[in-house]
Scaffold this motif. Sequence first.
Motif, short mmCIF file in Angstrom:
data_model
loop_
_atom_site.label_atom_id
_atom_site.label_comp_id
_atom_site.label_asym_id
_atom_site.label_seq_id
_atom_site.Cartn_x
_atom_site.Cartn_y
_atom_site.Cartn_z
N LYS A 39 39.29 49.92 49.12
CA LYS A 39 39.17 51.32 48.70
C LYS A 39 39.57 51.50 47.25
CE LYS A 39 40.95 53.07 52.91
NZ LYS A 39 41.92 53.95 53.53
N VAL A 40 40.70 50.93 46.89
CA VAL A 40 41.22 51.07 45.53
C VAL A 40 40.35 50.32 44.53
CG1 VAL A 40 43.20 50.49 44.06
CG2 VAL A 40 43.58 51.48 46.33
N LEU A 41 39.97 49.10 44.86
CA LEU A 41 39.20 48.27 43.93
C LEU A 41 37.80 48.81 43.69
CD1 LEU A 41 40.36 44.73 45.09
CD2 LEU A 41 41.12 46.02 43.08
N LYS A 42 37.24 49.47 44.70
CA LYS A 42 35.90 50.05 44.54
C LYS A 42 35.90 51.07 43.40
CE LYS A 42 32.16 52.15 47.14
NZ LYS A 42 31.70 52.62 48.45
N ARG A 43 36.99 51.81 43.25
CA ARG A 43 37.09 52.80 42.16
C ARG A 43 37.12 52.13 40.79
NH1 ARG A 43 42.11 55.86 44.29
NH2 ARG A 43 41.81 54.78 46.24
N LEU A 44 37.53 50.85 40.76
CA LEU A 44 37.56 50.10 39.49
C LEU A 44 36.30 49.25 39.33
CD1 LEU A 44 41.28 48.92 39.52
CD2 LEU A 44 40.27 50.75 38.14
N ASN A 45 35.35 49.43 40.25
CA ASN A 45 34.08 48.69 40.21
C ASN A 45 34.29 47.18 40.28
OD1 ASN A 45 31.29 48.73 40.25
ND2 ASN A 45 31.13 48.50 38.04
N THR A 46 35.22 46.78 41.13
CA THR A 46 35.50 45.35 41.33
C THR A 46 35.81 45.12 42.80
OG1 THR A 46 36.65 43.46 40.37
CG2 THR A 46 37.98 45.44 40.77
N GLY A 47 36.15 43.89 43.14
CA GLY A 47 36.42 43.57 44.53
C GLY A 47 37.57 42.59 44.68
N ARG A 87 31.77 35.98 34.30
CA ARG A 87 31.49 35.53 32.94
C ARG A 87 30.49 36.47 32.28
NH1 ARG A 87 29.24 29.75 32.60
NH2 ARG A 87 27.51 30.85 33.53
N GLU A 88 29.45 36.86 33.01
CA GLU A 88 28.45 37.79 32.49
C GLU A 88 29.07 39.14 32.16
OE1 GLU A 88 25.40 37.84 35.48
OE2 GLU A 88 24.86 35.75 35.10
N ALA A 89 30.09 39.53 32.91
CA ALA A 89 30.79 40.80 32.68
C ALA A 89 31.83 40.69 31.57
CB ALA A 89 31.44 41.28 33.97
N GLY A 90 32.03 39.48 31.03
CA GLY A 90 32.98 39.28 29.95
C GLY A 90 34.44 39.18 30.39
N LEU A 91 34.69 38.95 31.68
CA LEU A 91 36.05 38.90 32.20
C LEU A 91 36.68 37.52 32.09
CD1 LEU A 91 35.43 41.02 35.42
CD2 LEU A 91 36.44 41.79 33.24
N LEU A 115 41.45 44.40 32.83
CA LEU A 115 41.09 44.76 34.20
C LEU A 115 42.19 44.34 35.16
CD1 LEU A 115 39.19 45.93 36.29
CD2 LEU A 115 37.98 43.72 36.32
N ALA A 116 42.77 43.18 34.98
CA ALA A 116 43.86 42.72 35.85
C ALA A 116 45.03 43.70 35.82
CB ALA A 116 44.31 41.32 35.45
N ALA A 117 45.35 44.21 34.64
CA ALA A 117 46.45 45.19 34.52
C ALA A 117 46.10 46.49 35.24
CB ALA A 117 46.74 45.45 33.05
N ARG A 118 44.85 46.93 35.11
CA ARG A 118 44.43 48.16 35.79
C ARG A 118 44.43 47.96 37.31
NH1 ARG A 118 39.15 49.77 34.31
NH2 ARG A 118 38.76 47.76 33.36
#
Length: 156
Positions: A39-47, A87-91, A115-118
């Motif tokens: 639920k939380v990660l979906k708001r950050l567009n990640t998984g 990698r494509e997302a630059g992470l 992103l890790a901090a968020r």
Amino acid sequence: MADNDPRRFIPEGEGFHYDEFPFYWLVRLHALYTLELEKVLKRLNTGIPQRRVLIVLRQHGVVSVSTLAMHVVIKPSTLTRILQRMREAGLIEMRTNAEDARVTDVLITPEGVDLAARIEEATRRIFVRSYRDLDAVELERLMKVLRHMFVNLSEH
């Protein structure tokens, strides 16, 4: 069978109750934990897989794909696809290991660190809520027991 006999937690026979089976609670806890994280990660567009990768990389710096797969508990073939998207997302960045060209190293980028901090901030409440009314001694004991069980199952 005496109450302190660990065999009472083995699923066999008439006297067994699933709600006294440790793995029943581990599975339920993991499922609920996963739902809350998603639920939380979906708001950050990640998984969850990306979260695992970023946490390991942020803590360890450069990690080989095989070592990363072990820590994030994802099959190497599945992890490779996840890493390609990251990698494509630059992470992350992926590089051939300088000492062994057969090894691919993975490292986190500044965007990945951000992103890790968020993610950490967004998921903090889940962990605070799950640890509510548990003191450090209880959590340390829980960690010790889980590690012990992990080692037991890892033995061949």
